[in-house]
Design a protein around this motif. Structure first.
Motif: not given
Length: 390
Positions: A123-144
């Protein structure tokens, strides 16, 4: 009816999982439980269809006949109550290919594309290797268990994001998004005019109800690119055949234009045969497979709790991939990778590959005969004891 306990010798078959252990782990002396394919024989109906195709003896340029489109259409209707037209279906060699096609079809260099970490790293490679700007939304972990911070997500989407690549069901954390969660995502994409690409390759391997993104809110379905394939479901990734569903005419034409530009128009002969046979004849095999996978998940969860609770996991709602929380081992990511490879001699995917918030985790593939899963767990358990960690 089907024997999922049968061991299949895959070494020597050009298997990425088995024959490239030295390239991936630096040694062949590991039990591979990493890349997401299964160590089970395919359904006999698929095997027969492929054998019959080989027996025919001519393997020429291959397009898609009506029977292919009928099979995809019937599967989506019967399994997910989704009515689609034949013209909505576009075949690609795989979903990773489709991600890159979509990035090029719908965005320009420098455009912002959002993904949610931890996530399948292409997913991330498809963005960065095509010279787009990667925006990351971090999932929230609680007790796995992972959820979405919708306040943060809205703020990010409001800042001129062009595309959101959603993993549904989610790899590697095993979430099957609830209908309400998908609707919230759709509402935000509508509000900020964000194109939504939903990778649903694991849609059939769920242990709760999967909601197809485009079905949740039909009024937004024209702004959704849905990526599907039988590859994970029926263990046929080597056939390189996926079905990308695009209901909007303009978006579909843009996608097809990029396919033509990259010379990907024609299909794989055996891929087309296997794809069609899987959807037409694989249902019974799939149902037994899911029960076997549930058994492997339960077995692994109980084994870890009983023998090495220093590692923890939540039971996945979908996929055959386990997201192991190894933070209590108090190792760096490099030390942890070395421990599992050199001490336990088990080849797992390092969590850090899936994003910075994958640090401290390992991904384990339990789609194998139970005896193989047990061997892998025993190797980890014995290594922990040898190192006096437990």
């Amino acid at each position: 009816m089907y024997n999922f306990d049968k061991k299949v010798k895959r070494a020597g078959t050009s298997s990425v999982k088995w024959d490239f252990r030295k390239e991936v782990f630096g040694t062949e002396d590991v039990l591979p439980m990493w890349v997401a394919d299964m160590d089970f024989e395919i359904a006999p109906e698929i095997k027969k269809a492929l054998a019959d195709a080989a027996e025919f003896g001519v393997v020429g340029y291959t397009g898609k006949r009506e029977e292919f489109y009928n099979a995809v259409q019937a599967w989506m209707k019967n399994e997910f109550d989704w009515d689609i037209d034949h013209e909505n279906i576009i075949s690609t060699p795989g979903i990773v290919t489709a991600l890159n096609l979509a990035v090029n079809a719908y965005t320009e260099e420098g455009d912002k594309i959002l993904v949610q970490n931890p996530v399948y790293y292409p997913f991330m490679n498809a963005v960065t290797l095509n010279n787009r700007t990667l925006i990351i939304n971090y999932l929230v972990e609680n007790n796995n268990y992972y959820t979405i911070d919708f306040d943060v997500l809205e703020k990010q989407l409001s800042e001129n994001v062009k595309m959101f690549i959603l993993c549904s069901p989610h790899n590697p954390v095993g979430r099957v998004w609830k209908k309400k969660e998908i609707q919230q995502i759709i509402d935000l994409c509508r509000k900020y005019d964000v194109l939504l690409l939903s990778d649903e390759i694991h849609q059939d391997l769920v242990y709760t109800e999967h909601y197809t993104t485009a079905v949740v809110d039909p009024s937004f379905s024209s702004r959704i690119i849905t990526c599907t394939a039988p590859s994970k479901t029926f263990n046929v990734p080597g056939l390189c055949s996926s079905a990308i569903i695009i209901t909007d005419n303009e978006l579909r034409e843009k996608f097809i234009n990029v396919i033509n530009k990259w010379g990907l128009l024609l299909g794989n002969y055996f891929g087309t045969v296997g794809h069609t046979a899987a959807y037409n004849h694989g249902k019974a095999w799939l149902e037994e497979l899911k029960q076997y996978l549930i058994g492997n998940i339960e077995f692994t969860h109980e084994y870890i709790e009983r023998n090495m609770p220093i590692i923890s996991m939540s039971k996945p709602e979908g996929t055959y991939l386990l997201w192991l929380n190894c933070k209590n081992l108090n190792m760096s990511d490099d030390e942890m990778k070395k421990f599992f490879t050199e001490e336990a001699k088990v080849g797992l995917d390092a969590g850090a590959k899936f994003g910075t918030n994958g640090s401290g985790y390992m991904r384990m593939n339990i789609a194998a005969p139970r005896s193989v899963v047990e061997e892998g767990l025993n190797r980890i358990h014995n290594a922990l004891k040898r190192k006096n960690i437990i």
